[in-house]
Design a protein around this motif. Structure first.
Motif, PDB file in Angstrom:
ATOM      1  N   VAL A 154      -0.723  13.032  -3.077  1.00 26.98           N
ATOM      2  CA  VAL A 154      -1.181  12.060  -2.093  1.00 26.98           C
ATOM      3  C   VAL A 154      -2.652  11.765  -2.378  1.00 26.98           C
ATOM      4  O   VAL A 154      -3.459  12.673  -2.594  1.00 26.98           O
ATOM      5  CB  VAL A 154      -1.016  12.610  -0.652  1.00 26.98           C
TER       6      VAL A 154
ATOM      7  N   ASP B 143       0.787  -1.230   0.000  1.00 20.15           N
ATOM      8  CA  ASP B 143       0.000   0.000   0.000  1.00 20.15           C
ATOM      9  C   ASP B 143       0.820   1.282   0.000  1.00 20.15           C
ATOM     10  O   ASP B 143       0.262   2.371   0.026  1.00 20.15           O
ATOM     11  CB  ASP B 143      -0.933   0.021   1.205  1.00 20.15           C
ATOM     12  N   TYR B 144       2.137   1.189  -0.052  1.00 22.31           N
ATOM     13  CA  TYR B 144       2.908   2.421   0.024  1.00 22.31           C
ATOM     14  C   TYR B 144       4.236   2.259  -0.705  1.00 22.31           C
ATOM     15  O   TYR B 144       4.803   1.159  -0.755  1.00 22.31           O
ATOM     16  CB  TYR B 144       3.164   2.804   1.483  1.00 22.31           C
ATOM     17  N   LYS B 145       4.711   3.348  -1.251  1.00 26.24           N
ATOM     18  CA  LYS B 145       5.998   3.369  -1.941  1.00 26.24           C
ATOM     19  C   LYS B 145       6.653   4.706  -1.640  1.00 26.24           C
ATOM     20  O   LYS B 145       5.991   5.742  -1.606  1.00 26.24           O
ATOM     21  CB  LYS B 145       5.762   3.228  -3.436  1.00 26.24           C
ATOM     22  N   TYR B 146       7.961   4.681  -1.375  1.00 27.76           N
ATOM     23  CA  TYR B 146       8.687   5.923  -1.133  1.00 27.76           C
ATOM     24  C   TYR B 146      10.008   5.902  -1.892  1.00 27.76           C
ATOM     25  O   TYR B 146      10.572   4.853  -2.173  1.00 27.76           O
ATOM     26  CB  TYR B 146       8.919   6.172   0.360  1.00 27.76           C
TER      27      TYR B 146
ATOM     28  N   THR C 163      -5.496  10.048   7.966  1.00 26.29           N
ATOM     29  CA  THR C 163      -5.326   8.705   8.492  1.00 26.29           C
ATOM     30  C   THR C 163      -5.916   8.639   9.898  1.00 26.29           C
ATOM     31  O   THR C 163      -5.674   9.507  10.730  1.00 26.29           O
ATOM     32  CB  THR C 163      -3.840   8.321   8.540  1.00 26.29           C
TER      33      THR C 163
ATOM     34  N   LEU D 154      -5.544   8.697   1.736  1.00 32.16           N
ATOM     35  CA  LEU D 154      -4.390   8.664   2.632  1.00 32.16           C
ATOM     36  C   LEU D 154      -4.166   9.986   3.370  1.00 32.16           C
ATOM     37  O   LEU D 154      -3.344  10.060   4.260  1.00 32.16           O
ATOM     38  CB  LEU D 154      -3.128   8.307   1.856  1.00 32.16           C
TER      39      LEU D 154
END
Length: 180
Positions: free
Chosen positions: A161, A61-64, A168, A165
């Protein structure tokens, strides 16, 4: 101002596509000056996070973004003994000694450098490592491979974003214990 214009014109005429320099206010100081740059690599990577679910599959669910890295391999011609002596008399000094002194200085401290390659300008990079191999193949040359890593800017925010998200809501064990 006039020197900036002259330097830009000289760069356009000579086709100079690579430069590593430090910017301090309006002062631009060249750091690495090579006779030739034989290789340049820009590496950008991202990490993707995932976690196991109760059904036994991994959910992502996330990428950085990770800090980018730039590797530059440059060559400086070693001068003859007479040529080195003449350069020291004129006041130029030994270019290999100058560049190794600069490398030693910039690897010990946290200095933000700008790197110009043919693909663009990369700002806020620090010298991470360098190598100077000496072998039979490069006897008359000084080859230097320098690796630079991006210094993350802590005040930057992610621009795109997703709406889901942005707000939260804390839940799970943190909510039950009353940590939120």
């Amino acid at each position: 101002m006039i020197m900036d214009i002259i330097n830009k014109v000289i760069d356009k005429i000579t086709g100079n596509g690579y430069a590593v320099y430090a910017v301090q206010g309006s002062d631009v100081k060249p750091i690495l000056i090579f006779d030739t740059v034989t290789e340049s690599f820009v590496r950008k990577t991202a990490s993707i996070t995932s976690y196991p679910t109760e059904s036994g599959i991994m959910a992502t669910d996330y990428k950085y973004m990770n800090p980018s890295q730039i590797s530059i391999k440059g060559v400086i011609k070693r001068g003859s003994l007479a040529g080195s002596f003449l350069q020291s008399l004129i006041g130029f000094g030994d270019p290999i000694k100058k560049i190794t002194t600069e490398l030693d200085n910039y690897i010990k401290g946290m200095y933000a450098l700008n790197i110009q390659t043919k693909t663009g300008l990369y700002e806020n990079y620090a010298l991470k490592s360098y190598e100077i191999p000496e072998d039979y193949d490069n006897y008359g040359l000084c080859e230097i491979t320098a690796v630079f890593q991006e210094i993350p800017q802590m005040n930057e925010t992610v621009q795109n974003v997703e709406d889901s998200l942005k707000d939260t809501i804390n839940g799970g064990i943190a909510r039950l214990i009353g940590l939120t």
